[in-house]
Design a protein around this motif. Structure first.
Motif, PDB file in Angstrom:
ATOM      1  N   PRO A   1       0.827  -1.217   0.000  1.00 42.43           N
ATOM      2  CA  PRO A   1       0.000   0.000   0.000  1.00 42.43           C
ATOM      3  C   PRO A   1       0.861   1.267   0.000  1.00 42.43           C
ATOM      4  N   PRO A   2       0.394   2.317  -0.669  1.00 42.39           N
ATOM      5  CA  PRO A   2       1.152   3.570  -0.730  1.00 42.39           C
ATOM      6  C   PRO A   2       1.423   4.132   0.661  1.00 42.39           C
ATOM      7  N   GLN A   3       2.618   4.671   0.807  1.00 41.78           N
ATOM      8  CA  GLN A   3       3.008   5.280   2.080  1.00 41.78           C
ATOM      9  C   GLN A   3       3.015   6.803   1.944  1.00 41.78           C
ATOM     10  N   PRO A   4       2.727   7.551   3.010  1.00 44.08           N
ATOM     11  CA  PRO A   4       2.352   7.079   4.347  1.00 44.08           C
ATOM     12  C   PRO A   4       0.832   6.962   4.548  1.00 44.08           C
ATOM     13  N   GLU A   5       0.052   7.305   3.523  1.00 43.97           N
ATOM     14  CA  GLU A   5      -1.394   7.369   3.691  1.00 43.97           C
ATOM     15  C   GLU A   5      -1.996   6.062   4.173  1.00 43.97           C
TER      16      GLU A   5
ATOM     17  N   VAL B   1      -2.686   0.048   7.062  1.00 46.32           N
ATOM     18  CA  VAL B   1      -3.153  -1.208   6.457  1.00 46.32           C
ATOM     19  C   VAL B   1      -2.146  -2.318   6.743  1.00 46.32           C
ATOM     20  N   ASN B   2      -2.631  -3.411   7.316  1.00 46.91           N
ATOM     21  CA  ASN B   2      -1.755  -4.512   7.698  1.00 46.91           C
ATOM     22  C   ASN B   2      -2.045  -5.821   6.978  1.00 46.91           C
ATOM     23  N   LEU B   3      -3.148  -5.875   6.232  1.00 51.75           N
ATOM     24  CA  LEU B   3      -3.516  -7.133   5.590  1.00 51.75           C
ATOM     25  C   LEU B   3      -4.262  -6.854   4.291  1.00 51.75           C
ATOM     26  N   LEU B   4      -3.805  -7.483   3.204  1.00 49.12           N
ATOM     27  CA  LEU B   4      -4.492  -7.410   1.916  1.00 49.12           C
ATOM     28  C   LEU B   4      -5.034  -8.793   1.600  1.00 49.12           C
ATOM     29  N   VAL B   5      -6.358  -8.877   1.394  1.00 47.13           N
ATOM     30  CA  VAL B   5      -7.003 -10.160   1.133  1.00 47.13           C
ATOM     31  C   VAL B   5      -7.921 -10.030  -0.074  1.00 47.13           C
ATOM     32  N   THR B   6      -8.425 -11.173  -0.538  1.00 49.36           N
ATOM     33  CA  THR B   6      -9.372 -11.173  -1.653  1.00 49.36           C
ATOM     34  C   THR B   6     -10.562 -12.066  -1.323  1.00 49.36           C
ATOM     35  N   ASN B   7     -11.691 -11.754  -1.923  1.00 47.55           N
ATOM     36  CA  ASN B   7     -12.907 -12.553  -1.788  1.00 47.55           C
ATOM     37  C   ASN B   7     -13.240 -13.234  -3.102  1.00 47.55           C
ATOM     38  N   ASP B   8     -13.851 -14.412  -3.013  1.00 47.28           N
ATOM     39  CA  ASP B   8     -14.474 -15.014  -4.183  1.00 47.28           C
ATOM     40  C   ASP B   8     -15.959 -15.179  -3.875  1.00 47.28           C
ATOM     41  N   ARG B   9     -16.682 -15.954  -4.655  1.00 53.09           N
ATOM     42  CA  ARG B   9     -18.125 -16.047  -4.472  1.00 53.09           C
ATOM     43  C   ARG B   9     -18.520 -16.707  -3.151  1.00 53.09           C
ATOM     44  N   ASN B  10     -17.578 -17.386  -2.511  1.00 58.86           N
ATOM     45  CA  ASN B  10     -17.852 -18.025  -1.222  1.00 58.86           C
ATOM     46  C   ASN B  10     -17.403 -17.183  -0.037  1.00 58.86           C
ATOM     47  N   GLY B  11     -16.934 -15.982  -0.314  1.00 63.83           N
ATOM     48  CA  GLY B  11     -16.408 -15.136   0.751  1.00 63.83           C
ATOM     49  C   GLY B  11     -14.897 -15.054   0.679  1.00 63.83           C
ATOM     50  N   LEU B  12     -14.261 -14.930   1.820  1.00 65.93           N
ATOM     51  CA  LEU B  12     -12.809 -14.827   1.855  1.00 65.93           C
ATOM     52  C   LEU B  12     -12.152 -16.068   1.259  1.00 65.93           C
ATOM     53  N   ASN B  13     -11.138 -15.838   0.420  1.00 68.79           N
ATOM     54  CA  ASN B  13     -10.268 -16.938  -0.013  1.00 68.79           C
ATOM     55  C   ASN B  13      -8.849 -16.535   0.374  1.00 68.79           C
ATOM     56  N   ASN B  14      -8.301 -17.210   1.362  1.00 65.06           N
ATOM     57  CA  ASN B  14      -6.963 -16.837   1.832  1.00 65.06           C
ATOM     58  C   ASN B  14      -5.887 -17.771   1.297  1.00 65.06           C
TER      59      ASN B  14
ATOM     60  N   ILE C   1       0.473  -9.961   4.289  1.00 65.18           N
ATOM     61  CA  ILE C   1       0.351  -9.550   5.686  1.00 65.18           C
ATOM     62  C   ILE C   1       1.613  -8.826   6.130  1.00 65.18           C
ATOM     63  N   ARG C   2       1.410  -7.740   6.872  1.00 63.83           N
ATOM     64  CA  ARG C   2       2.542  -6.924   7.316  1.00 63.83           C
ATOM     65  C   ARG C   2       3.264  -7.598   8.489  1.00 63.83           C
TER      66      ARG C   2
ATOM     67  N   ALA D   1     -14.834  -5.389  14.081  1.00 64.20           N
ATOM     68  CA  ALA D   1     -14.523  -3.978  13.861  1.00 64.20           C
ATOM     69  C   ALA D   1     -13.074  -3.636  14.178  1.00 64.20           C
ATOM     70  N   TYR D   2     -12.526  -4.255  15.205  1.00 62.98           N
ATOM     71  CA  TYR D   2     -11.153  -3.931  15.595  1.00 62.98           C
ATOM     72  C   TYR D   2     -10.162  -4.255  14.486  1.00 62.98           C
ATOM     73  N   TRP D   3     -10.280  -5.442  13.904  1.00 63.60           N
ATOM     74  CA  TRP D   3      -9.335  -5.862  12.878  1.00 63.60           C
ATOM     75  C   TRP D   3      -9.657  -5.248  11.525  1.00 63.60           C
ATOM     76  N   ARG D   4     -10.952  -5.042  11.251  1.00 65.41           N
ATOM     77  CA  ARG D   4     -11.381  -4.578   9.936  1.00 65.41           C
ATOM     78  C   ARG D   4     -10.751  -3.242   9.551  1.00 65.41           C
ATOM     79  N   LYS D   5     -10.426  -2.433  10.547  1.00 67.21           N
ATOM     80  CA  LYS D   5      -9.849  -1.121  10.261  1.00 67.21           C
ATOM     81  C   LYS D   5      -8.519  -1.192   9.512  1.00 67.21           C
ATOM     82  N   SER D   6      -7.840  -2.305   9.635  1.00 68.99           N
ATOM     83  CA  SER D   6      -6.516  -2.425   9.016  1.00 68.99           C
ATOM     84  C   SER D   6      -6.472  -3.460   7.901  1.00 68.99           C
ATOM     85  N   VAL D   7      -7.650  -3.849   7.403  1.00 69.98           N
ATOM     86  CA  VAL D   7      -7.741  -4.858   6.338  1.00 69.98           C
ATOM     87  C   VAL D   7      -8.332  -4.232   5.079  1.00 69.98           C
TER      88      VAL D   7
END
Length: 387
Positions: free
Chosen positions: A173-177, A181-194, A199-200, A239-245
């Protein structure tokens, strides 16, 4: 791992090339001593399932003490890598997965990314995955800050590198804005696919992975359909974790094969592979033909990879990634959302609920509701996503 053996072989040859040491090595006892040291070091790295640097990544002024200090190796490089690759292949890992792993080794060598491979099961089922990533992050945090990796990219065993010219740093992710962000993930049609995620390396990730590993113990009433993947999904919905995902477009690094009936179409769905993309995830095996499909594409790549292995600047990556972060930034500004305050990721207090389950109190969020980031991003992502 083969790359580990190549690394130690390269170091041994390099030491021998020094004029002064060449004279020293004329003595048979000295040769025998250093040969024994090299064998022991190689055995240690192999039995721990860890592959560090390849010959191409070693700086010319390295000395023998780098065997025990991977952080010093990185610091000595002209441009230390920021992202490491993490894999697992154990329990009778089949030839198809080993072949796919080789494609990752080649990418690692070309782009200079350290590569970690788990060769022994740590926990039952799929829980070795978060446990191994956690162990690497803890080891990195034990190094001086300037010597640590900044991020880790996890890859499942059923993923094949399509374009080895894509450096993983492009996904940071671009710095410093977006430093929060500590985690980049992707979803598919079933939800999260990890099957793939970025991860930072920090204390936030230590807490998240620890929570995932222990989730089924503290929340036994929650059904985890996809075991550790569902555990991660449950955690980051909080909510706690979502802020950084951030949920990024799936086709960045977790794309699926294009279905046969869509091969001739120019448009691509959010989950489908795009020419020039980094890698391809063969996530589904309902028909039992996953090895066949994987070997087919690897045969094609080994015969002629020119169609896929294009330079970064000739791909859609830079423009698409820039557009994504710009749009996310604009959406945040429009909603008046400010980044979480510095230190927000440490204000976490576990509490026991009346029903016996465990939750938490996020002191910062309770004091300032503006820290609660819940909005949709579309367009560059190709899919609605929440942050």
């Amino acid at each position: 791992m083969k790359s580990t053996s190549r690394y130690h072989s390269s170091m041994y040859n390099y030491i021998l090339s020094g004029p002064e040491l060449q004279r020293l090595f004329k003595r048979k006892t000295t040769k025998l001593f250093f040969l024994l040291i090299g064998i022991l070091a190689t055995f240690h790295a192999t039995t721990h399932g860890l592959s560090l640097f390849t010959p191409q990544q070693l700086p010319h002024d390295q000395t023998a003490d780098t065997f025990s200090n991977p952080g010093a190796q990185r610091a000595a490089l002209n441009s230390p890598p920021q992202v490491g690759k993490v894999h697992a292949c154990f329990g009778g890992c089949n030839p198809t997965y080993e072949r796919a792993l080789k494609s990752h080794e080649e990418h690692s060598e070309r782009m200079g990314h350290p590569m970690f491979v788990l060769r022994e099961k740590i926990l039952s089922g799929l829980w070795s995955k978060p446990a191994y990533i956690l162990s690497i992050i803890l080891a990195e945090l034990a190094l001086p800050a300037e010597e640590r990796l900044k991020w880790l990219l996890w890859n499942d065993a059923d993923i094949v590198i399509m374009n080895p010219n894509i450096p993983l740093d492009v996904f940071i992710p671009p710095q410093p804005e977006f430093d929060y962000v500590n985690l980049l993930v992707t979803n598919d049609r079933n939800g999260l696919n990890n099957g793939v995620f970025l991860i930072r390396v920090n204390d936030w990730s230590v807490k998240l992975l620890s929570g995932i590993i222990s989730y089924h113990f503290f929340r036994p009433q929650v059904e985890l359909k996809y075991t550790e993947q569902s555990g991660m999904e449950e955690m980051i919905e909080d909510a706690y974790w979502r802020k950084s995902v951030v949920h990024v477009p799936q086709f960045w690094f977790n794309s699926y094969p294009v279905s046969v009936h869509r091969e001739g179409k120019k448009d691509r769905r959010p989950y489908e592979y795009r020419l020039g993309g980094l890698q391809l995830h063969f996530a589904s095996n309902r028909d039992g033909k996953r090895p066949e499909r994987m070997n087919s594409i690897m045969d094609k790549l080994e015969a002629d990879s020119s169609e896929f292995a294009m330079p970064l600047q000739d791909t859609w990556y830079e423009s698409n990634i820039t557009a994504f972060w710009n749009e996310l930034s604009a959406k945040r500004a429009e909603k008046g959302i400010t980044p979480p305050a510095e230190g927000a990721a440490t204000n976490f207090f576990p509490v026991k609920n009346e029903d016996g389950s465990y939750g938490h109190v996020d002191a910062l969020s309770e004091k300032d509701n503006s820290q609660e980031e819940m909005h949709a991003v579309t367009g560059a992502a190709g899919k609605s996503t929440s942050l």
